[in-house]
Write a protein that holds these residues in place. Structure first.
Motif, mmCIF file in Angstrom:
data_model
loop_
_atom_site.group_PDB
_atom_site.id
_atom_site.type_symbol
_atom_site.label_atom_id
_atom_site.label_comp_id
_atom_site.label_asym_id
_atom_site.label_seq_id
_atom_site.Cartn_x
_atom_site.Cartn_y
_atom_site.Cartn_z
ATOM 1 N N LEU A 88 0.730 -1.130 0.028
ATOM 2 C CA LEU A 88 0.271 0.224 0.081
ATOM 3 C C LEU A 88 0.952 1.330 0.174
ATOM 4 O O LEU A 88 0.444 2.051 -0.623
ATOM 5 C CB LEU A 88 -0.884 -0.376 1.289
ATOM 6 N N THR A 89 1.936 0.776 0.451
ATOM 7 C CA THR A 89 2.996 2.288 0.264
ATOM 8 C C THR A 89 3.424 2.729 -0.536
ATOM 9 O O THR A 89 3.554 3.762 -1.224
ATOM 10 C CB THR A 89 3.969 2.021 1.963
ATOM 11 N N SER A 92 1.673 4.356 -3.299
ATOM 12 C CA SER A 92 1.309 5.944 -3.071
ATOM 13 C C SER A 92 2.374 6.911 -3.017
ATOM 14 O O SER A 92 2.229 8.055 -2.566
ATOM 15 C CB SER A 92 0.677 5.712 -1.170
ATOM 16 N N LEU A 95 1.577 8.320 -6.523
ATOM 17 C CA LEU A 95 0.864 9.180 -6.881
ATOM 18 C C LEU A 95 1.706 10.238 -5.997
ATOM 19 O O LEU A 95 1.757 11.163 -6.771
ATOM 20 C CB LEU A 95 -0.592 8.481 -6.638
ATOM 21 N N LEU A 96 1.728 10.411 -4.650
ATOM 22 C CA LEU A 96 2.167 11.661 -4.377
ATOM 23 C C LEU A 96 2.920 12.516 -4.858
ATOM 24 O O LEU A 96 3.208 13.739 -4.870
ATOM 25 C CB LEU A 96 2.333 11.045 -2.879
ATOM 26 N N LEU A 110 8.950 11.305 1.205
ATOM 27 C CA LEU A 110 8.244 9.522 0.476
ATOM 28 C C LEU A 110 9.653 8.737 -0.014
ATOM 29 O O LEU A 110 9.516 7.751 1.033
ATOM 30 C CB LEU A 110 8.003 10.291 -1.012
#
Length: 191
Positions: A88-89, A92, A95-96, A110
């Protein structure tokens, strides 16, 4: 005294070759390209965006700190459930990064998360193969994985050079693929 001839031990090692799952070679092939593309990406991206050289050092340190922290954490609480969190990390992160690529503090966080996820994947994979295979087979998985990872690294660097705005993308995509492979194998119960 009992002497062991070199020829005998070599012969035993050859005849005791274990069958290695292809998925373990694939996962091994991704380890080096992930680090290689990240080490290529950081200075290239920062220079392309007219950043300062200290930004590269800070982001690279965050990656290293993340890998160290997850090593400490997993030494106490190693569980395959971590794969879900890492996956999941890792989804993301790109995207971030895309949304906040101009904000150093976000990129720093990040890269810390990237280090946590990648370091965790490496530790879990190492545990899997060390418990599944004999030491000479583990060495073979790592050496063959590293050798076969070179074309992946070359392709990723080439793709990154095609559009420097997205030079960061191959590292993050490779991490997602790595964690998806680990999760798939865990769900099948073949780890």
């Amino acid at each position: 005294m009992n002497f062991v001839r070199h020829d005998d031990t070599y012969e035993n090692a050859i005849t005791s070759k274990e069958s290695v799952k292809i998925i373990h070679y694939l996962i091994g092939m991704l380890m080096w390209p992930i680090l290689g593309t990240t080490n290529f990406m950081l200075p290239t991206f920062i220079a392309y965006k007219n950043g300062e050289i200290h930004e590269v050092a800070i982001l690279d340190s965050a990656l290293g700190v993340g890998m160290a922290l997850i090593g400490i954490l997993l030494s106490k609480y190693l569980s395959y459930k971590w794969i879900n969190i890492f996956l999941l990390t890792s989804v993301s992160i790109p995207l971030l990064w895309y949304c906040f690529e101009g904000t150093l503090i976000i990129k720093l966080l990040l890269m810390l998360l990237f280090g946590l996820s990648f370091g965790g994947a490496r530790i879990i994979f190492r545990k899997i193969i060390v418990t599944a295979y004999a030491s000479h087979t583990v060495k073979n998985v790592y050496s063959l994985g590293n050798a076969l990872g070179l074309p992946i690294l070359s392709i990723c660097i080439y793709l990154g050079m095609l559009n420097l705005d997205f030079v960061w993308l191959p590292s993050f995509v490779l991490l997602i693929i790595l964690l998806a492979l680990l999760k798939t194998q865990h769900q099948k119960g073949t780890l």
